[in-house]
Design a protein around this motif. Structure first.
Motif, PDB file in Angstrom:
ATOM      1  N   THR A  26       0.836  -1.201   0.000  1.00 23.23           N
ATOM      2  CA  THR A  26       0.000   0.000   0.000  1.00 23.23           C
ATOM      3  C   THR A  26       0.868   1.247   0.000  1.00 23.23           C
ATOM      4  OG1 THR A  26      -1.826  -1.125   1.098  1.00 23.23           O
ATOM      5  CG2 THR A  26      -1.758   1.285   1.297  1.00 23.23           C
ATOM      6  N   ASP A  29       2.398   1.678  -3.405  1.00 21.54           N
ATOM      7  CA  ASP A  29       1.399   2.125  -4.378  1.00 21.54           C
ATOM      8  C   ASP A  29       1.054   3.601  -4.204  1.00 21.54           C
ATOM      9  OD1 ASP A  29       1.275  -0.435  -5.414  1.00 21.54           O
ATOM     10  OD2 ASP A  29      -0.635  -0.941  -4.448  1.00 21.54           O
ATOM     11  N   LEU A  30       1.043   4.068  -2.957  1.00 24.38           N
ATOM     12  CA  LEU A  30       0.661   5.452  -2.666  1.00 24.38           C
ATOM     13  C   LEU A  30       1.852   6.400  -2.596  1.00 24.38           C
ATOM     14  CD1 LEU A  30      -2.009   4.804   0.123  1.00 24.38           C
ATOM     15  CD2 LEU A  30      -2.423   5.322  -2.305  1.00 24.38           C
ATOM     16  N   LYS A  81      -6.485   2.856   1.407  1.00 25.98           N
ATOM     17  CA  LYS A  81      -5.821   2.963   0.105  1.00 25.98           C
ATOM     18  C   LYS A  81      -6.780   3.565  -0.931  1.00 25.98           C
ATOM     19  CE  LYS A  81      -3.585   0.223  -3.469  1.00 25.98           C
ATOM     20  NZ  LYS A  81      -3.184  -1.114  -3.899  1.00 25.98           N
ATOM     21  N   PHE A  82      -8.013   3.068  -0.969  1.00 24.96           N
ATOM     22  CA  PHE A  82      -8.981   3.594  -1.922  1.00 24.96           C
ATOM     23  C   PHE A  82      -9.226   5.081  -1.696  1.00 24.96           C
ATOM     24  CE2 PHE A  82     -10.787  -0.901  -2.156  1.00 24.96           C
ATOM     25  CZ  PHE A  82     -10.090  -1.195  -3.327  1.00 24.96           C
ATOM     26  N   ARG A  83      -9.356   5.476  -0.435  1.00 22.06           N
ATOM     27  CA  ARG A  83      -9.626   6.885  -0.129  1.00 22.06           C
ATOM     28  C   ARG A  83      -8.448   7.765  -0.510  1.00 22.06           C
ATOM     29  NH1 ARG A  83     -13.079   8.129   5.020  1.00 22.06           N
ATOM     30  NH2 ARG A  83     -12.959  10.088   3.910  1.00 22.06           N
ATOM     31  N   GLN A  84      -7.229   7.279  -0.336  1.00 22.43           N
ATOM     32  CA  GLN A  84      -6.056   8.066  -0.696  1.00 22.43           C
ATOM     33  C   GLN A  84      -5.919   8.198  -2.215  1.00 22.43           C
ATOM     34  OE1 GLN A  84      -4.062   9.747   1.484  1.00 22.43           O
ATOM     35  NE2 GLN A  84      -5.584   9.058   2.942  1.00 22.43           N
ATOM     36  N   GLU A  85      -6.395   7.214  -2.928  1.00 23.63           N
ATOM     37  CA  GLU A  85      -6.280   7.239  -4.391  1.00 23.63           C
ATOM     38  C   GLU A  85      -7.319   8.160  -5.042  1.00 23.63           C
ATOM     39  OE1 GLU A  85      -4.421   2.844  -5.328  1.00 23.63           O
ATOM     40  OE2 GLU A  85      -6.601   3.036  -5.158  1.00 23.63           O
TER      41      GLU A  85
END
Length: 86
Positions: A26, A29-30, A81-85
């Motif tokens: 994660t 990826d971020l 992760k979804f929220r950061q993306e």
């Protein structure tokens, strides 16, 4: 509480190694520091702040979730992760 691997709770099925690997992936990826990911997700779960908490994440999955092994820490990590993306 600063690390997901230091948390205790019901439904924690994933091993420390699985948590560490998921955090590393994660963070990569971020483009973030893994320790920051540990801290932020552990804080969210521990404090119940925001829209994610230990019980809420654990109950959010409908049926079995093989990607997260139904572990609330991995579920919260995915939501984070979804929220950061976004």
């Amino acid at each position: 509480m600063s690390r997901l691997t230091e948390m205790d709770g019901d439904g924690f099925e994933a091993s420390e190694e699985e948590i560490e690997q998921a955090v590393e992936e994660t963070a990569d990826d971020l483009g973030m520091d893994p320790e920051k990911v540990h801290e932020e997700v552990a804080y969210i779960l521990d404090s119940g702040s925001g829209t994610v908490n230990n019980e809420g994440v654990g109950g959010a999955a409908a049926g079995a979730n093989e990607d997260t092994e139904d572990d609330p820490r991995l579920e919260a990590l995915e939501v984070y992760k979804f929220r950061q993306e976004i």
